[in-house]
Design a protein around this motif. Structure first.
Motif, PDB file in Angstrom:
ATOM      1  N   ARG A   1       0.815  -1.128  -0.072  1.00  0.00           N
ATOM      2  CA  ARG A   1      -0.130   0.236   0.024  1.00  0.00           C
ATOM      3  C   ARG A   1       0.791   1.185   0.000  1.00  0.00           C
ATOM      4  O   ARG A   1       1.847   1.248   0.860  1.00  0.00           O
ATOM      5  N   ALA A   2       0.654   2.078  -0.716  1.00  0.00           N
ATOM      6  CA  ALA A   2       1.267   3.365  -0.982  1.00  0.00           C
ATOM      7  C   ALA A   2       0.249   4.575  -1.177  1.00  0.00           C
ATOM      8  O   ALA A   2      -0.798   4.417  -1.654  1.00  0.00           O
ATOM      9  N   LYS A   3       0.492   5.644  -0.521  1.00  0.00           N
ATOM     10  CA  LYS A   3      -0.367   6.821  -0.499  1.00  0.00           C
ATOM     11  C   LYS A   3       0.547   7.990  -1.102  1.00  0.00           C
ATOM     12  O   LYS A   3       1.549   8.470  -0.380  1.00  0.00           O
ATOM     13  N   ALA A   4      -0.223   8.406  -1.929  1.00  0.00           N
ATOM     14  CA  ALA A   4       0.311   9.943  -2.684  1.00  0.00           C
ATOM     15  C   ALA A   4       0.033  11.057  -1.872  1.00  0.00           C
ATOM     16  O   ALA A   4      -0.879  11.129  -1.546  1.00  0.00           O
ATOM     17  N   MET A   5       1.268  11.883  -1.789  1.00  0.00           N
ATOM     18  CA  MET A   5       0.677  13.298  -1.302  1.00  0.00           C
ATOM     19  C   MET A   5      -0.328  14.025  -2.170  1.00  0.00           C
ATOM     20  O   MET A   5      -0.537  13.654  -3.532  1.00  0.00           O
TER      21      MET A   5
ATOM     22  N   ASP B   1       1.194  11.105 -10.564  1.00  0.00           N
ATOM     23  CA  ASP B   1       2.803  10.666 -10.429  1.00  0.00           C
ATOM     24  C   ASP B   1       3.164   8.954  -9.729  1.00  0.00           C
ATOM     25  O   ASP B   1       3.614   8.243 -10.271  1.00  0.00           O
ATOM     26  N   LEU B   2       2.095   8.934  -8.871  1.00  0.00           N
ATOM     27  CA  LEU B   2       2.192   7.661  -7.894  1.00  0.00           C
ATOM     28  C   LEU B   2       1.949   6.442  -8.989  1.00  0.00           C
ATOM     29  O   LEU B   2       2.308   5.317  -9.191  1.00  0.00           O
ATOM     30  N   GLU B   3       0.628   6.797  -9.521  1.00  0.00           N
ATOM     31  CA  GLU B   3       0.053   5.706 -10.630  1.00  0.00           C
ATOM     32  C   GLU B   3       1.075   5.464 -11.492  1.00  0.00           C
ATOM     33  O   GLU B   3       1.130   4.512 -12.240  1.00  0.00           O
ATOM     34  N   ARG B   4       1.744   6.621 -12.188  1.00  0.00           N
ATOM     35  CA  ARG B   4       2.396   6.358 -13.454  1.00  0.00           C
ATOM     36  C   ARG B   4       3.614   5.538 -13.147  1.00  0.00           C
ATOM     37  O   ARG B   4       3.927   4.656 -13.969  1.00  0.00           O
ATOM     38  N   ALA B   5       4.192   5.818 -12.010  1.00  0.00           N
ATOM     39  CA  ALA B   5       5.624   5.105 -11.461  1.00  0.00           C
ATOM     40  C   ALA B   5       4.959   3.614 -11.235  1.00  0.00           C
ATOM     41  O   ALA B   5       5.610   2.611 -11.516  1.00  0.00           O
ATOM     42  N   LEU B   6       3.895   3.164 -10.669  1.00  0.00           N
ATOM     43  CA  LEU B   6       3.308   1.973 -10.501  1.00  0.00           C
ATOM     44  C   LEU B   6       3.155   1.058 -11.789  1.00  0.00           C
ATOM     45  O   LEU B   6       3.492   0.099 -11.958  1.00  0.00           O
TER      46      LEU B   6
ATOM     47  N   VAL C   1      -2.087  -3.675  -9.984  1.00  0.00           N
ATOM     48  CA  VAL C   1      -2.073  -2.268  -9.343  1.00  0.00           C
ATOM     49  C   VAL C   1      -3.536  -1.716  -9.285  1.00  0.00           C
ATOM     50  O   VAL C   1      -4.453  -1.951 -10.356  1.00  0.00           O
ATOM     51  N   LEU C   2      -4.113  -1.377  -8.092  1.00  0.00           N
ATOM     52  CA  LEU C   2      -5.516  -0.921  -7.653  1.00  0.00           C
ATOM     53  C   LEU C   2      -5.374   0.490  -7.119  1.00  0.00           C
ATOM     54  O   LEU C   2      -4.260   0.920  -6.587  1.00  0.00           O
ATOM     55  N   ARG C   3      -6.272   1.154  -7.491  1.00  0.00           N
ATOM     56  CA  ARG C   3      -6.550   2.555  -6.815  1.00  0.00           C
ATOM     57  C   ARG C   3      -7.614   2.383  -5.696  1.00  0.00           C
ATOM     58  O   ARG C   3      -8.750   1.725  -6.088  1.00  0.00           O
ATOM     59  N   GLY C   4      -7.594   3.163  -4.704  1.00  0.00           N
ATOM     60  CA  GLY C   4      -8.685   3.366  -3.931  1.00  0.00           C
ATOM     61  C   GLY C   4     -10.073   3.820  -4.229  1.00  0.00           C
ATOM     62  O   GLY C   4      -9.766   4.986  -4.953  1.00  0.00           O
ATOM     63  N   ALA C   5     -10.904   3.328  -4.240  1.00  0.00           N
ATOM     64  CA  ALA C   5     -12.155   3.857  -4.704  1.00  0.00           C
ATOM     65  C   ALA C   5     -12.602   5.158  -3.850  1.00  0.00           C
ATOM     66  O   ALA C   5     -13.435   6.044  -4.266  1.00  0.00           O
ATOM     67  N   GLN C   6     -12.620   4.983  -2.605  1.00  0.00           N
ATOM     68  CA  GLN C   6     -12.805   5.891  -1.634  1.00  0.00           C
ATOM     69  C   GLN C   6     -11.776   7.101  -1.562  1.00  0.00           C
ATOM     70  O   GLN C   6     -11.963   8.067  -1.360  1.00  0.00           O
ATOM     71  N   ASP C   7     -10.533   6.756  -1.756  1.00  0.00           N
ATOM     72  CA  ASP C   7      -9.381   7.555  -1.728  1.00  0.00           C
ATOM     73  C   ASP C   7      -8.539   7.294  -2.705  1.00  0.00           C
ATOM     74  O   ASP C   7      -7.518   6.395  -2.609  1.00  0.00           O
ATOM     75  N   PRO C   8      -8.405   8.034  -3.759  1.00  0.00           N
ATOM     76  CA  PRO C   8      -7.685   7.863  -5.036  1.00  0.00           C
ATOM     77  C   PRO C   8      -6.198   8.122  -4.926  1.00  0.00           C
ATOM     78  O   PRO C   8      -5.711   7.708  -5.619  1.00  0.00           O
ATOM     79  N   ALA C   9      -5.763   8.852  -3.681  1.00  0.00           N
ATOM     80  CA  ALA C   9      -4.513   8.886  -3.503  1.00  0.00           C
ATOM     81  C   ALA C   9      -3.774   7.540  -2.816  1.00  0.00           C
ATOM     82  O   ALA C   9      -2.533   7.390  -2.746  1.00  0.00           O
ATOM     83  N   VAL C  10      -4.651   6.595  -2.366  1.00  0.00           N
ATOM     84  CA  VAL C  10      -3.983   5.265  -2.199  1.00  0.00           C
ATOM     85  C   VAL C  10      -4.029   4.217  -3.424  1.00  0.00           C
ATOM     86  O   VAL C  10      -5.199   4.012  -4.051  1.00  0.00           O
ATOM     87  N   MET C  11      -2.728   3.663  -3.638  1.00  0.00           N
ATOM     88  CA  MET C  11      -2.819   2.821  -4.570  1.00  0.00           C
ATOM     89  C   MET C  11      -2.223   1.579  -3.849  1.00  0.00           C
ATOM     90  O   MET C  11      -1.465   1.427  -2.787  1.00  0.00           O
ATOM     91  N   ILE C  12      -2.546   0.295  -4.357  1.00  0.00           N
ATOM     92  CA  ILE C  12      -2.109  -1.138  -3.904  1.00  0.00           C
ATOM     93  C   ILE C  12      -1.332  -1.832  -5.022  1.00  0.00           C
ATOM     94  O   ILE C  12      -2.055  -1.739  -6.260  1.00  0.00           O
ATOM     95  N   GLY C  13      -0.476  -2.349  -4.552  1.00  0.00           N
ATOM     96  CA  GLY C  13       0.073  -3.390  -5.436  1.00  0.00           C
ATOM     97  C   GLY C  13      -0.218  -4.878  -4.951  1.00  0.00           C
ATOM     98  O   GLY C  13       0.017  -5.045  -3.592  1.00  0.00           O
TER      99      GLY C  13
END
Length: 107
Positions: free
Chosen positions: A15-19, A25-30, A48-60
């Protein structure tokens, strides 16, 4: 699941959270690291998943044939490049947790 040898695949949830403002930028890097990761020996799948409630959260969501295969992945040059690329993008250190499958099946 267990194969005929009794070996169990390893599941990694990273789990990673972008500023704020750095989500793309985080999505592109993943996305950049995903294809290289899928090509590695021992990688069963990498999603690679993106948070439905919080798009700043990405999951590998990763599935590896073994802990050793995942360890080799972490030592890879593309992973080091990814970590450098997201150093000023992440709001907090990534949370990487390993799991063993207890019960599951592909439909």
């Amino acid at each position: 699941m267990h194969d005929m040898s009794g070996k169990t695949d390893l599941i990694i949830i990273a789990r990673a959270k972008a500023m704020p403002g750095k989500e793309k930028d985080l999505e592109r890097a993943l996305r950049d690291v995903a294809g290289l990761t899928r090509a590695q020996p021992g990688c069963v799948s990498f999603t690679v998943l993106r948070g439905a409630q919080d798009p700043a959260v990405m999951i590998g969501f990763e599935r590896w044939e073994s802990n050793e295969a995942h360890d080799r992945h972490l030592q890879g040059a593309h992973v080091q490049k990814f970590l450098s690329a997201v150093a000023d993008v992440l709001a907090e250190p990534p949370d990487i947790v390993a799991y063993e499958i207890v019960d599951g099946a592909e439909k």
